[in-house]
Design a protein around this motif. Structure first.
Motif, mmCIF file in Angstrom:
data_model
loop_
_atom_site.group_PDB
_atom_site.id
_atom_site.type_symbol
_atom_site.label_atom_id
_atom_site.label_comp_id
_atom_site.label_asym_id
_atom_site.label_seq_id
_atom_site.Cartn_x
_atom_site.Cartn_y
_atom_site.Cartn_z
ATOM 1 N N VAL A 1 6.639 0.390 -6.584
ATOM 2 C CA VAL A 1 6.706 1.356 -7.687
ATOM 3 C C VAL A 1 6.191 0.674 -8.947
ATOM 4 C CG1 VAL A 1 8.184 2.863 -9.062
ATOM 5 C CG2 VAL A 1 8.707 2.478 -6.647
ATOM 6 N N ILE A 2 5.025 1.074 -9.368
ATOM 7 C CA ILE A 2 4.425 0.526 -10.593
ATOM 8 C C ILE A 2 3.292 1.475 -10.971
ATOM 9 C CG2 ILE A 2 2.653 -0.905 -9.434
ATOM 10 C CD1 ILE A 2 3.195 -3.085 -11.546
ATOM 11 N N ILE A 3 2.914 1.495 -12.228
ATOM 12 C CA ILE A 3 1.663 2.173 -12.607
ATOM 13 C C ILE A 3 0.833 1.125 -13.351
ATOM 14 C CG2 ILE A 3 0.569 4.104 -13.783
ATOM 15 C CD1 ILE A 3 3.129 5.689 -13.521
ATOM 16 N N SER A 4 -0.152 0.598 -12.661
ATOM 17 C CA SER A 4 -0.975 -0.462 -13.245
ATOM 18 C C SER A 4 -2.395 -0.313 -12.727
ATOM 19 C CB SER A 4 -0.422 -1.837 -12.856
ATOM 20 O OG SER A 4 -0.367 -1.965 -11.446
ATOM 21 N N SER B 1 0.675 13.092 -15.874
ATOM 22 C CA SER B 1 0.492 12.155 -14.754
ATOM 23 C C SER B 1 -0.292 12.788 -13.615
ATOM 24 C CB SER B 1 1.845 11.712 -14.179
ATOM 25 O OG SER B 1 2.604 11.063 -15.147
ATOM 26 N N THR B 2 -1.074 11.932 -12.970
ATOM 27 C CA THR B 2 -1.793 12.320 -11.741
ATOM 28 C C THR B 2 -1.586 11.162 -10.762
ATOM 29 O OG1 THR B 2 -3.750 11.310 -12.720
ATOM 30 C CG2 THR B 2 -3.615 13.704 -12.838
ATOM 31 N N ALA B 3 -1.665 11.460 -9.458
ATOM 32 C CA ALA B 3 -1.549 10.378 -8.471
ATOM 33 C C ALA B 3 -2.888 9.650 -8.361
ATOM 34 C CB ALA B 3 -1.160 10.957 -7.121
ATOM 35 N N SER B 4 -2.840 8.392 -7.922
ATOM 36 C CA SER B 4 -4.078 7.606 -7.876
ATOM 37 C C SER B 4 -5.089 8.225 -6.901
ATOM 38 C CB SER B 4 -3.780 6.146 -7.518
ATOM 39 O OG SER B 4 -3.033 6.053 -6.331
ATOM 40 N N MET B 5 -4.621 8.745 -5.753
ATOM 41 C CA MET B 5 -5.550 9.381 -4.805
ATOM 42 C C MET B 5 -6.228 10.590 -5.464
ATOM 43 S SD MET B 5 -4.803 11.196 -1.145
ATOM 44 C CE MET B 5 -4.026 12.621 -1.879
ATOM 45 N N ARG C 1 9.642 8.059 2.699
ATOM 46 C CA ARG C 1 10.117 8.852 1.546
ATOM 47 C C ARG C 1 9.057 8.827 0.442
ATOM 48 N NH1 ARG C 1 14.342 6.303 0.735
ATOM 49 N NH2 ARG C 1 15.783 7.451 2.060
ATOM 50 N N LYS C 2 8.544 7.625 0.134
ATOM 51 C CA LYS C 2 7.521 7.564 -0.927
ATOM 52 C C LYS C 2 6.224 8.242 -0.456
ATOM 53 C CE LYS C 2 4.835 5.246 -4.308
ATOM 54 N NZ LYS C 2 4.083 4.082 -4.765
ATOM 55 N N PHE C 3 5.926 8.071 0.823
ATOM 56 C CA PHE C 3 4.719 8.707 1.382
ATOM 57 C C PHE C 3 4.804 10.227 1.232
ATOM 58 C CE2 PHE C 3 2.204 9.528 5.518
ATOM 59 C CZ PHE C 3 0.993 9.517 4.844
ATOM 60 N N LEU D 1 6.409 11.850 -1.039
ATOM 61 C CA LEU D 1 6.174 12.169 -2.452
ATOM 62 C C LEU D 1 4.682 12.133 -2.789
ATOM 63 C CD1 LEU D 1 7.058 12.311 -5.554
ATOM 64 C CD2 LEU D 1 7.028 9.812 -5.455
ATOM 65 N N ILE D 2 4.073 11.003 -2.470
ATOM 66 C CA ILE D 2 2.741 10.735 -2.983
ATOM 67 C C ILE D 2 1.681 11.608 -2.310
ATOM 68 C CG2 ILE D 2 2.149 8.785 -1.444
ATOM 69 C CD1 ILE D 2 1.979 8.487 -5.094
ATOM 70 N N SER D 3 1.838 11.829 -0.986
ATOM 71 C CA SER D 3 0.837 12.637 -0.274
ATOM 72 C C SER D 3 0.960 14.105 -0.663
ATOM 73 C CB SER D 3 1.017 12.483 1.243
ATOM 74 O OG SER D 3 2.305 12.946 1.630
ATOM 75 N N SER D 4 2.159 14.530 -1.067
ATOM 76 C CA SER D 4 2.375 15.946 -1.388
ATOM 77 C C SER D 4 2.030 16.257 -2.836
ATOM 78 C CB SER D 4 3.836 16.329 -1.085
ATOM 79 O OG SER D 4 4.106 16.114 0.279
ATOM 80 N N TYR D 5 2.596 15.481 -3.777
ATOM 81 C CA TYR D 5 2.276 15.822 -5.174
ATOM 82 C C TYR D 5 0.833 15.430 -5.507
ATOM 83 C CZ TYR D 5 2.058 12.052 -8.754
ATOM 84 O OH TYR D 5 1.660 11.051 -9.578
ATOM 85 N N GLY D 6 0.359 14.329 -4.896
ATOM 86 C CA GLY D 6 -1.035 13.919 -5.118
ATOM 87 C C GLY D 6 -2.002 14.873 -4.424
ATOM 88 N N ALA E 1 10.318 13.835 -13.248
ATOM 89 C CA ALA E 1 10.471 12.750 -14.219
ATOM 90 C C ALA E 1 9.127 12.165 -14.668
ATOM 91 C CB ALA E 1 11.339 11.639 -13.605
ATOM 92 N N PHE E 2 8.038 12.436 -13.922
ATOM 93 C CA PHE E 2 6.734 11.912 -14.342
ATOM 94 C C PHE E 2 6.353 12.527 -15.693
ATOM 95 C CE2 PHE E 2 5.573 11.490 -9.604
ATOM 96 C CZ PHE E 2 5.685 10.107 -9.606
ATOM 97 N N ALA E 3 5.616 11.760 -16.512
ATOM 98 C CA ALA E 3 5.063 12.325 -17.751
ATOM 99 C C ALA E 3 4.156 13.499 -17.358
ATOM 100 C CB ALA E 3 4.260 11.268 -18.489
ATOM 101 N N GLN F 1 0.837 -1.209 0.000
ATOM 102 C CA GLN F 1 0.000 0.000 0.000
ATOM 103 C C GLN F 1 0.870 1.257 0.000
ATOM 104 O OE1 GLN F 1 -0.512 -2.684 2.043
ATOM 105 N NE2 GLN F 1 -2.252 -3.321 0.797
ATOM 106 N N ASN F 2 0.360 2.309 -0.618
ATOM 107 C CA ASN F 2 0.945 3.622 -0.379
ATOM 108 C C ASN F 2 0.637 4.030 1.055
ATOM 109 O OD1 ASN F 2 2.241 4.482 -2.764
ATOM 110 N ND2 ASN F 2 0.256 4.842 -3.743
ATOM 111 N N GLY F 3 1.510 4.814 1.659
ATOM 112 C CA GLY F 3 1.269 5.279 3.021
ATOM 113 C C GLY F 3 2.135 4.527 4.020
HETATM 114 C C1 LIG Z 1 2.145 5.558 -9.537
HETATM 115 C C2 LIG Z 1 2.538 6.404 -8.359
HETATM 116 C C3 LIG Z 1 3.971 6.193 -8.008
HETATM 117 C C4 LIG Z 1 2.595 7.854 -8.727
HETATM 118 O O1 LIG Z 1 1.481 8.401 -9.273
HETATM 119 C C5 LIG Z 1 1.619 6.042 -7.224
HETATM 120 O O2 LIG Z 1 1.999 5.328 -6.330
HETATM 121 C C6 LIG Z 1 0.205 6.492 -7.157
HETATM 122 O O3 LIG Z 1 -0.250 7.216 -8.025
HETATM 123 O O4 LIG Z 1 -0.491 6.099 -6.190
#
Ligand SMILES: CC(C)(CO)C(=O)C(=O)O
Ligand SMILES: NC(=O)C1=CN([C@@H]2O[C@H](COP(=O)(O)OP(=O)(O)OC[C@H]3O[C@@H](n4cnc5c(N)ncnc54)[C@H](OP(=O)(O)O)[C@@H]3O)[C@@H](O)[C@H]2O)C=CC1
Length: 312
Positions: A132-135, A260-264, A191-193, A195-200, A255-257, A108-110
Motif C-alpha cells: 500500500v503506497i502511492i509513489s 484518484s485513479t488506479a495505476s492500471m 482482497r486488494k486484487f 479492490l484494484i481490479s474493480s475500481y481501476g 476514502a480515496f481523494a 505487485q498488484n494482482g
Molecule cells: C495506489 C493504489 C492502492 C490505488 O490506486 C494502487 O495500488 C494502484 O493504483 O495500483
C-alpha cells in the motif's frame, strides 16, 4: 533496529526505489538489481525521495546497484518490485540472489507473482505480499511519494509464521513501513486484487476518477458487483472473501481523494503498457477454468484491450 540483513531489491521504479531508500536509510544493507538506465544516477547520487504531503523528503545510498545478480550474490531476502507481467523474466535473471533460505517478497498488484516466483526459483522461496503506497518515479534515482503511511502485509503462502517473514517484517518496520505478517496472505492478496481490479477496471471503462464513479449509483453498484465477481472466484482458490470484505474495500474506495485513479487505469488511458492482462485478464482466465461467471470483468478486459500499449 534491524541492521544485519542483506536485502536485494529488484526494480528501481516507484515502489522499488522508495522501499530501497527507506531500508537503506534505516541501516539495512540494500543491493538494487535494476535496469541500465538507473545504474549511473543511483551509483553517483543515491536515491532521493520527495514527498507530496509536506513532510520532509530524504536521500539514501544503497550498498550497491547493478544490472547483474551475480555481482550482488545471495541475499537474506529479496523484494521484487517490477510490474506483474515482468516477474518471470526478472526472477529468471535473479537466481544468483537466492540462497537456501532466501525469501522473495512480491509487491505487485494482482495474484500471479508468487506462483511465478515459485516456478522460477522454487516454491520454498516465494512469499506473498500486499503493498500500500502511492509513489512514482520522477527520473532514475528520484521517486515521489504522494503521501500517507506506506504499508506492507507479507506472509508465507502456507500461512505459517516463519522466522524469515518476521525478520523481514521487522526490518521494514524499522524503516518506517507499517508492516504485518499474515497467517492468510492469499486472502489478503485477493482482497486488494478485488479492490484494484474493480475500481481501476470500472474507472478505466468510464474514464473517470473515483470521485465520479463512487458518487453515481449506477457506477458505484458496477464497482460493487465487479468486486462480488472477484470474491466468488477467490473462493475457488482458497481465499475467503465475503460481503464484509466488499464493504471494507468500498470504504477504501470512499476514502480515496476524489481525483484518484488506479495505476492500471492511468496506464490504459495514456496508451501505455498496463497490467490489464495481469488484473482483469487473469480474472477472466481463472473464471473460465473454474466455471465462474465474471461478465463485468469480461467486458472490462475486452473493452480495454484496445487501449493497452502492449496490445498486438
Ligand atoms: C495506489 C493504489 C492502492 C490505488 O490506486 C494502487 O495500488 C494502484 O493504483 O495500483
Ligand atoms: N506505484 C505504486 O504506487 C504502487 C504500485 N504497486 C504495484 O507495484 C508494482 C510496481 O509498480 P511501480 O513501481 O509503480 O512500477 P515502475 O514501472 O515504476 O517500476 C518497475 C521497475 O521494475 C524495473 N524492471 C523491470 N524488469 C526488470 C528486471 N528484469 N530487472 C530489474 N528491474 C526491472 C523497471 O525498469 P525500467 O525503469 O527500465 O522500466 C522499473 O524501474 C506493480 O505491480 C504495481 O501494480 C502496488 C501498489 C502501489
Amino acid at each position: 533496529m534491524e541492521t544485519s540483513m542483506k536485502i536485494g531489491v529488484i526494480g528501481a521504479g516507484g515502489v522499488g526505489a522508495y522501499f530501497a531508500a527507506a531500508l537503506a536509510r534505516s541501516g539495512v544493507e540494500v543491493h538494487l538489481l535494476a535496469t541500465e538506465r538507473h545504474i549511473a544516477p543511483i551509483a553517483e547520487h543515491g536515491i532521493t525521495v520527495t514527498k507530496g504531503d509536506g513532510t520532509p523528503g530524504f536521500s539514501a545510498r544503497v550498498a550497491s546497484v547493478s544490472t547483474k545478480a551475480e555481482e550482488i550474490g545471495a541475499c537474506d531476502a529479496v523484494i521484487l518490485t517490477c510490474k506483474a507481467g515482468q516477474v518471470t523474466e526478472a526472477m529468471d535473471a535473479a537466481h544468483a540472489l537466492i540462497g537456501p533460505e532466501t525469501a522473495v517478497l512480491p509487491l505487485q498488484n494482482g495474484v500471479t507473482a508468487s506462483g511465478r516466483i515459485a516456478d522460477s526459483v522454487g516454491p520454498s522461496h516465494a512469499l506473498g505480499g500486499v503493498c500500500v503506497i502511492i509513489s512514482y518515479l520522477q527520473e532514475p534515482g528520484t521517486v515521489h511519494h504522494v503521501g500517507g503511511q506506506p504499508a506492507i502485509i507479507l506472509g508465507e503462502i502456507d500461512g505459517s509464521i516463519s522466522p524469515r517473514a518476521t525478520q523481514l517484517s521487522e526490518a521494514l518496520a524499522a524503516a518506517g513501513v507499517s508492516t504485518s505478517v499474515s497467517s492468510d496472505i492469499v486472502t489478503d492478496m485477493w482482497r486488494k486484487f478485488m479492490l484494484i481490479s474493480s475500481y481501476g477496471g470500472v474507472g478505466a471503462l468510464c474514464r473517470e476518477p473515483v470521485g465520479r464513479t463512487r458518487a453515481n449509483p449506477l457506477t458505484r453498484s458496477l464497482v460493487e458487483d465487479s468486486m462480488r465477481e472477484v470474491a466468488l472466484l477467490a473462493g475457488k482458490v482458497g481465499a475467503k472473501l465475503g460481503e464484509q470484505d466488499i464493504d471494507q474495500m468500498m470504504a477504501q474506495v470512499d476514502a480515496f481523494a476524489p481525483d484518484s485513479t488506479a495505476s492500471m487505469q492511468r496506464d490504459l488511458i495514456a496508451g501505455r503498457s498496463s497490467e490489464l492482462e495481469e488484473q482483469n485478464g487473469t480474472i477472466v482466465r481463472m473464471a473460465e477454468h473454474h466455471a465462474v461467471a465474471v461478465p463485468i470483468h469480461h467486458t472490462i478486459y475486452r473493452a480495454m484491450a484496445l487501449l493497452d500499449g502492449s496490445a498486438m
